[in-house]
Design an enzyme around this catalytic site. Structure first.
Site, short mmCIF file in Angstrom:
data_model
loop_
_atom_site.label_atom_id
_atom_site.label_comp_id
_atom_site.label_asym_id
_atom_site.label_seq_id
_atom_site.Cartn_x
_atom_site.Cartn_y
_atom_site.Cartn_z
N SER A 156 36.83 -12.23 27.58
CA SER A 156 35.44 -12.23 27.08
C SER A 156 35.35 -13.29 26.00
O SER A 156 36.34 -13.63 25.36
CB SER A 156 35.10 -10.87 26.48
OG SER A 156 33.89 -10.94 25.75
N TYR A 195 37.26 -3.99 21.03
CA TYR A 195 37.06 -4.91 22.16
C TYR A 195 37.57 -6.31 21.81
O TYR A 195 38.21 -6.97 22.63
CB TYR A 195 35.56 -4.93 22.49
CG TYR A 195 35.17 -5.58 23.80
CD1 TYR A 195 35.42 -4.97 25.02
CD2 TYR A 195 34.48 -6.79 23.81
CE1 TYR A 195 35.01 -5.56 26.22
CE2 TYR A 195 34.06 -7.39 24.99
CZ TYR A 195 34.34 -6.76 26.21
OH TYR A 195 33.92 -7.35 27.38
#
Ligand SMILES: NC(=O)c1ccc[n+]([C@@H]2O[C@H](COP(=O)([O-])OP(=O)(O)OC[C@H]3O[C@@H](n4cnc5c(N)ncnc54)[C@H](OP(=O)(O)O)[C@@H]3O)[C@@H](O)[C@H]2O)c1
Length: 257
Positions: free
Chosen positions: A147, A162
């Site tokens: 990501s 995350y």
């Protein structure tokens, strides 16, 4: 001229293909000629995806397999089923992921573990059990879904677990790539910014969040469905035969500013 992107006869596994971008990757790989085993926890969703894509590409095999990537025994069983059905695995796409947006002072250990176990440990375990089959054949293409939040952070959206998991994916990609380069296996990652999915629908696709995103993103918009396919196809095909350990950010320019 040889089509560098042709996947005819290739056998692929996608972990995290019951919704979102994993469904798009399934359709893209099938469209390029690959048979695809699709893994996730929600079996009914996998069956629906397999039926829908199978109807578009009746000559392809799309096999749904229930598997929680946090559970090593389930992965061992899933890989066994794939090998039984396909006899080989050429492409592994580690795409399963969950997100959390809780600042570190309020982040419960259980919530941290859920994100790290799915997004990072899942990549480790899937790779561990697939790579031995790739090594035997001296051929494999592993693609990890990282990501932009594995490289950048956000002051307004506290995705600390995350960030840690996806940053880990980017560097795990480099490490595994270095070790297995001489075994004919490439390991690369994609780094998406913002794409519509179950994960982002109710959080980042709100009018206010999109306004903020569009104001910063050089292209001034989120990614459209299918705009990650080119990066995945590059890493899945022989077009990337001399590329390994890389993360390609598909982010409308977000990470260049
Ligand atoms: N959409 C974006 O803007 C964006 C940006 C950057 C990175 N990503 C990454 O892209 C990947 C796909 O996300 P998405 O946006 O398409 O969201 P999504 O629609 O929520 O898809 C997530 C997928 O991961 C699977 N999954 C979650 N936990 C799992 C587990 N324990 N075991 C097996 N499968 C599991 C889900 O299936 P089940 O729930 O059925 O298990 C689902 O198929 C994730 O790794 C995410 O971090 C997305």
């Amino acid at each position: 001229m040889t089509n560098l992107f042709d996947l005819t006869g290739k056998k692929a596994v996608i972990a995290g293909a019951s919704s979102g971008i994993g469904v798009q990757f399934t359709e893209m790989l099938a469209g390029q000629g690959a048979d695809v085993a699709i893994l996730a926890r929600r079996y009914d969703k996998l069956v629906a995806v397999a039926e829908e894509i199978g109807a578009k590409y009746p000559e392809r095999r799309i096999i749904p397999i229930q598997c929680d990537v946090r559970q090593e025994d389930e992965i061992i069983e899933a890989v066994r089923k794939v090998m039984e059905a396909f006899g080989q695995i050429d492409i592994l796409l580690n795409n399963a992921g969950v997100v959390d947006a809780v600042p570190i002072e309020a982040l419960e250990e259980e919530a941290w573990d859920r994100v790290l176990d799915t997004d990072l440990k899942g990549v480790f375990l899937m790779s561990k059990h697939v790579i031995r089959h790739m090594k035997e054949r001296k051929y494999g293409k592993i693609i990890n879904t990282a990501s932009m939040l594995g490289l950048t952070a956000s002051a307004s959206v506290p995705t600390h677990s995350y960030n840690a998991a996806k940053g880990g994916v980017i560097h795990l990609t480099r490490g595994v790539a270095a070790t297995y380069a001489k075994h004919g296996i490439t390991v690369n990652a994609i780094g998406p910014s913002l794409f519509r999915s179950e994960m982002t629908e109710n959080t980042l696709f709100t009018e206010q969040a999109l306004k903020m995103y569009n104001a910063v993103c050089p292209m001034g918009r989120p990614g459209n469905p299918g705009e990650l396919n080119g990066a995945v196809l590059y890493f899945a095909s022989d077009a990337s035969s001399y590329t390994t350990g890389q993360t390609l950010f598909v982010d409308g320019g977000w990470t260049i500013i």
